[in-house]
Design an enzyme around this catalytic site. Structure first.
Site, mmCIF file in Angstrom:
data_model
loop_
_atom_site.group_PDB
_atom_site.id
_atom_site.type_symbol
_atom_site.label_atom_id
_atom_site.label_comp_id
_atom_site.label_asym_id
_atom_site.label_seq_id
_atom_site.Cartn_x
_atom_site.Cartn_y
_atom_site.Cartn_z
ATOM 1 N N HIS A 261 34.954 35.963 50.621
ATOM 2 C CA HIS A 261 36.376 35.969 51.016
ATOM 3 C C HIS A 261 36.665 34.694 51.802
ATOM 4 O O HIS A 261 36.483 33.607 51.286
ATOM 5 C CB HIS A 261 36.649 37.251 51.800
ATOM 6 C CG HIS A 261 38.084 37.548 52.089
ATOM 7 N ND1 HIS A 261 39.143 36.938 51.483
ATOM 8 C CD2 HIS A 261 38.640 38.459 52.946
ATOM 9 C CE1 HIS A 261 40.284 37.428 51.953
ATOM 10 N NE2 HIS A 261 40.006 38.353 52.837
ATOM 11 N N HIS A 301 38.822 34.130 41.229
ATOM 12 C CA HIS A 301 39.715 34.923 42.090
ATOM 13 C C HIS A 301 39.977 36.270 41.425
ATOM 14 O O HIS A 301 40.067 36.351 40.193
ATOM 15 C CB HIS A 301 41.043 34.169 42.293
ATOM 16 C CG HIS A 301 41.804 34.641 43.483
ATOM 17 N ND1 HIS A 301 42.601 35.751 43.440
ATOM 18 C CD2 HIS A 301 41.852 34.179 44.747
ATOM 19 C CE1 HIS A 301 43.133 35.941 44.641
ATOM 20 N NE2 HIS A 301 42.690 35.002 45.453
ATOM 21 N N ASP A 357 39.985 27.989 48.595
ATOM 22 C CA ASP A 357 38.869 27.497 49.434
ATOM 23 C C ASP A 357 38.166 26.275 48.872
ATOM 24 O O ASP A 357 37.311 25.702 49.544
ATOM 25 C CB ASP A 357 37.843 28.635 49.606
ATOM 26 C CG ASP A 357 38.412 29.765 50.424
ATOM 27 O OD1 ASP A 357 38.416 30.908 49.941
ATOM 28 O OD2 ASP A 357 38.905 29.490 51.523
HETATM 29 C C1 SDX Z 1 39.690 34.244 48.951
HETATM 30 O O1 SDX Z 1 41.943 38.325 47.375
HETATM 31 C C2 SDX Z 1 42.458 37.239 47.866
HETATM 32 O O2 SDX Z 1 43.624 36.961 47.746
HETATM 33 C C3 SDX Z 1 41.490 36.344 48.618
HETATM 34 C C4 SDX Z 1 42.065 35.032 49.094
HETATM 35 C C5 SDX Z 1 43.102 35.221 50.167
HETATM 36 O O3 SDX Z 1 43.966 34.326 50.306
HETATM 37 O O4 SDX Z 1 42.977 36.198 50.931
HETATM 38 O O5 SDX Z 1 42.642 34.342 47.993
HETATM 39 C C6 SDX Z 1 40.974 34.146 49.691
HETATM 40 O O6 SDX Z 1 38.872 35.067 49.285
HETATM 41 C C7 SDX Z 1 39.474 33.345 47.757
HETATM 42 C C8 SDX Z 1 38.114 33.632 47.032
HETATM 43 C C9 SDX Z 1 37.025 32.889 47.783
HETATM 44 N N1 SDX Z 1 35.708 33.266 47.284
HETATM 45 C C10 SDX Z 1 34.950 32.408 46.562
HETATM 46 O O7 SDX Z 1 35.314 31.278 46.212
HETATM 47 C C11 SDX Z 1 33.559 32.925 46.248
HETATM 48 C C12 SDX Z 1 33.214 32.609 44.787
HETATM 49 N N2 SDX Z 1 34.078 33.417 43.930
HETATM 50 C C13 SDX Z 1 33.659 34.714 43.644
HETATM 51 O O8 SDX Z 1 32.497 35.274 44.046
HETATM 52 C C14 SDX Z 1 34.598 35.581 42.832
HETATM 53 O O9 SDX Z 1 35.265 34.793 41.940
HETATM 54 C C15 SDX Z 1 35.566 36.403 43.662
HETATM 55 C C16 SDX Z 1 34.844 37.200 44.681
HETATM 56 C C17 SDX Z 1 36.546 35.504 44.342
HETATM 57 C C18 SDX Z 1 36.296 37.329 42.710
HETATM 58 O O10 SDX Z 1 35.356 38.114 42.145
HETATM 59 P P1 SDX Z 1 35.732 39.306 41.111
HETATM 60 O O11 SDX Z 1 37.170 39.310 40.782
HETATM 61 O O12 SDX Z 1 35.140 40.569 41.639
HETATM 62 O O13 SDX Z 1 35.033 38.832 39.812
HETATM 63 P P2 SDX Z 1 33.540 39.194 39.451
HETATM 64 O O14 SDX Z 1 32.637 38.974 40.636
HETATM 65 O O15 SDX Z 1 33.549 40.526 38.788
HETATM 66 O O16 SDX Z 1 33.216 38.042 38.364
HETATM 67 C C19 SDX Z 1 33.650 38.170 37.015
HETATM 68 C C20 SDX Z 1 32.699 37.265 36.231
HETATM 69 C C21 SDX Z 1 31.225 37.594 36.522
HETATM 70 O O17 SDX Z 1 30.495 37.155 35.382
HETATM 71 P P3 SDX Z 1 29.916 38.280 34.329
HETATM 72 O O18 SDX Z 1 29.187 39.343 35.163
HETATM 73 O O19 SDX Z 1 31.189 38.854 33.687
HETATM 74 O O20 SDX Z 1 29.037 37.546 33.396
HETATM 75 O O21 SDX Z 1 32.861 35.900 36.653
HETATM 76 C C22 SDX Z 1 31.676 35.434 37.272
HETATM 77 C C23 SDX Z 1 30.856 36.679 37.661
HETATM 78 O O22 SDX Z 1 29.465 36.356 37.676
HETATM 79 N N3 SDX Z 1 32.091 34.673 38.455
HETATM 80 C C24 SDX Z 1 31.561 33.532 38.819
HETATM 81 C C25 SDX Z 1 32.301 33.128 39.961
HETATM 82 N N4 SDX Z 1 33.230 34.042 40.231
HETATM 83 C C26 SDX Z 1 33.091 35.012 39.302
HETATM 84 N N5 SDX Z 1 30.542 32.786 38.315
HETATM 85 C C27 SDX Z 1 30.258 31.644 38.957
HETATM 86 N N6 SDX Z 1 30.930 31.185 40.046
HETATM 87 C C28 SDX Z 1 31.948 31.909 40.568
HETATM 88 N N7 SDX Z 1 32.589 31.437 41.643
#
Ligand code: SDX
Length: 422
Positions: A261, A301, A357
């Site tokens: 997050h 996201h 971020d």
């Molecule tokens: C914020 O909710 C909000 O609005 C949050 C926010 C706010 O203003 O409050 O916008 C702020 O928290 C932004 C997000 C910051 N986090 C990151 O940058 C961390 C990296 N990103 C993630 O871990 C991920 O993308 C999330 C947590 C942000 C979202 O995750 P989801 O929606 O639960 O998606 P998921 O984990 O189910 O991923 C779906 C697929 C998976 O692959 P498969 O299992 O389908 O093969 O996408 C892949 C994941 O492995 N994936 C990534 C990835 N993010 C998702 N692979 C590599 N790098 C990534 N960053």
């Protein structure tokens, strides 16, 4: 086409038809079919937990609006304090209202001396500033016993004012403590972002560069609210128990601290530093795709399946800051990562784009903030989003204490076996 949904329980043939309004239908339909039925929705992926009129997101088209105003217009034309007023009150202030709001916030920036002398000095010398910030929010509430009067609007408004005004002071106090520097008192003659920069950096003479002051204000605007994100959900859940707003905000800040997050901005800069050179980007991307090591932090996201509109604005703001500070050398690695990922099917197929971020940490680092302060910089402005949702929750007649059920997958009933028989 009827805007309804019909659910049939095939076990009994019982059917229920309910309206679909704005893409939402009431889960109470399931209760009417069979009160013992529950919808399994881990991480609330397909759940609208509340009604809200504060922030609108369109993830497919990368749209973000605060009370109907596009984030692009607010970032280029407004100020954080004006946006804070908008988020809390639903309308932009007129000149008199804004002047009064600024006066009120400016004159509530001080914190009790015991917070500074006794509380913060109790932390270990290398305590993480975000850990200190989270604790300070809850501790701050102990100075205001009237904060428990959550049914009293005047008390709610006073706590909202105190939290917005004092979070920059708590944040700079955490930094100055961890840097071994003397605390700098708020200067009520400065702007909201200017006062924060002054409390952070003042040693002897400190002249605030207006370009950095404006960049800080824009970053505060962009981070102010974002619908039902993890931190705001924590604020709503804890607030639904009628806990005071300081304790609820401490819960929200705790959620924001997580690297998935708000902690992602810190993780992005550590990731870019570890990559070290643009020549290492292809190998890093292959590691991410192979599931080895970290995710591509700052990418992806839950809602945006397109470019996060805030990332676009932050990327532009970075160049304004670099004019003053000099370019952050990690920018080239970030640009190469973005270019490589956005042309790679792994990321394109999963609709993974830069989020808020991905670039923000580059600006913070160029402005001199230590990486450990990055999530604190997210929490300062997000405090107004948490509070806007908190007051909306308390006014919502549909809401009550949050208490979901579960899908029990444990063992059935069994009798206790005394140790002698085991
Ligand atoms: C914020 O909710 C909000 O609005 C949050 C926010 C706010 O203003 O409050 O916008 C702020 O928290 C932004 C997000 C910051 N986090 C990151 O940058 C961390 C990296 N990103 C993630 O871990 C991920 O993308 C999330 C947590 C942000 C979202 O995750 P989801 O929606 O639960 O998606 P998921 O984990 O189910 O991923 C779906 C697929 C998976 O692959 P498969 O299992 O389908 O093969 O996408 C892949 C994941 O492995 N994936 C990534 C990835 N993010 C998702 N692979 C590599 N790098 C990534 N960053």
């Amino acid at each position: 086409m009827p805007e309804t949904i019909t659910i049939t329980d095939d076990r009994t043939g019982k059917q229920i038809t309910v309206p679909i309004t704005d893409g939402v239908f009431p889960a109470s339909a399931v209760r009417e079919l069979d009160p013992s039925l529950y919808i399994y929705d881990p991480a609330y992926m397909q759940t609208a937990a509340c009604k809200s009129s504060i922030t609108y997101l369109d993830g497919e088209n990368g749209i973000l609006r605060y009370r109907g105003y596009p984030i692009e217009q607010l970032a280029s034309k407004s100020t954080y304090l004006e946006v804070a007023y908008l988020l809390l009150n639903g309308e932009l202030p007129d000149a008199a209202q804004l002047a009064m709001w600024k006066h009120e916030v400016t004159n509530h920036t001080y914190i009790h001396e015991n917070m500074r002398k006794r509380f913060v000095d109790g932390f270990h010398y290398d305590a993480h500033p975000m850990g200190m910030f989270v604790s300070s929010l809850a501790a701050l509430g102990t100075f205001y016993n009237d904060a428990k009067d959550i049914d009293d609007k005047a008390s709610r408004d006073k706590q909202i004012l105190r939290l917005i005004a004092k979070t920059p002071t708590l944040a700079s106090m955490a930094y100055r403590f961890s840097a071994g520097l003397p605390f700098v008192y708020p200067d009520n003659d400065l702007s909201f972002p200017g006062n924060f920069l002054n409390m952070m950096w003042k040693i002897g003479e400190y002249n605030i560069d207006p370009r950095l002051e404006r960049a800080m204000d824009v970053l505060f605007i962009l981070h102010a609210d974002h619908e039902q994100n993890c931190g705001t959900t924590a604020m709503r859940v804890v607030g639904s128990s009628h806990a005071d707003p300081y304790t609820s905000a401490a819960a929200a800040a705790s959620a924001l601290y997580g690297p998935l997050h708000g902690g992602a901005n810190e993780a992005v800069v550590r990731m870019l530093t570890d990559i070290g050179h643009i020549d290492n980007v292809p190998a890093f991307i292959e590691e991410v795709k192979g599931g080895k090591g970290s995710r591509l932090m700052g990418f992806g996201h839950r809602v945006y399946k397109n470019y996060d509109p805030r990332a676009t604005i932050i990327k532009k703001t970075a160049y304004d800051v670099f004019e003053v500070t000099g370019k952050n050398p990690l920018l080239d690695i970030a640009l190469k990562l973005e270019e490589t990922a956005l042309s790679d099917p792994y990321f394109v197929d999963r609709k993974l784009y830069p989020n808020v971020d991905f670039y923000s940490g580059l600006i913070y680092q160029a402005m001199g903030f230590p990486v450990s302060m990055f999530t604190v910089l997210f929490a300062i402005p997000r405090t107004v989003g948490w509070l806007a949702h908190w007051q909306e929750l308390l006014a919502d007649k549909d809401q009550k204490i949050s208490r979901p059920r579960q899908w029990y997958t444990g063992v059935e009933a069994r009798d206790y076996i005394p140790m002698t028989s085991r």
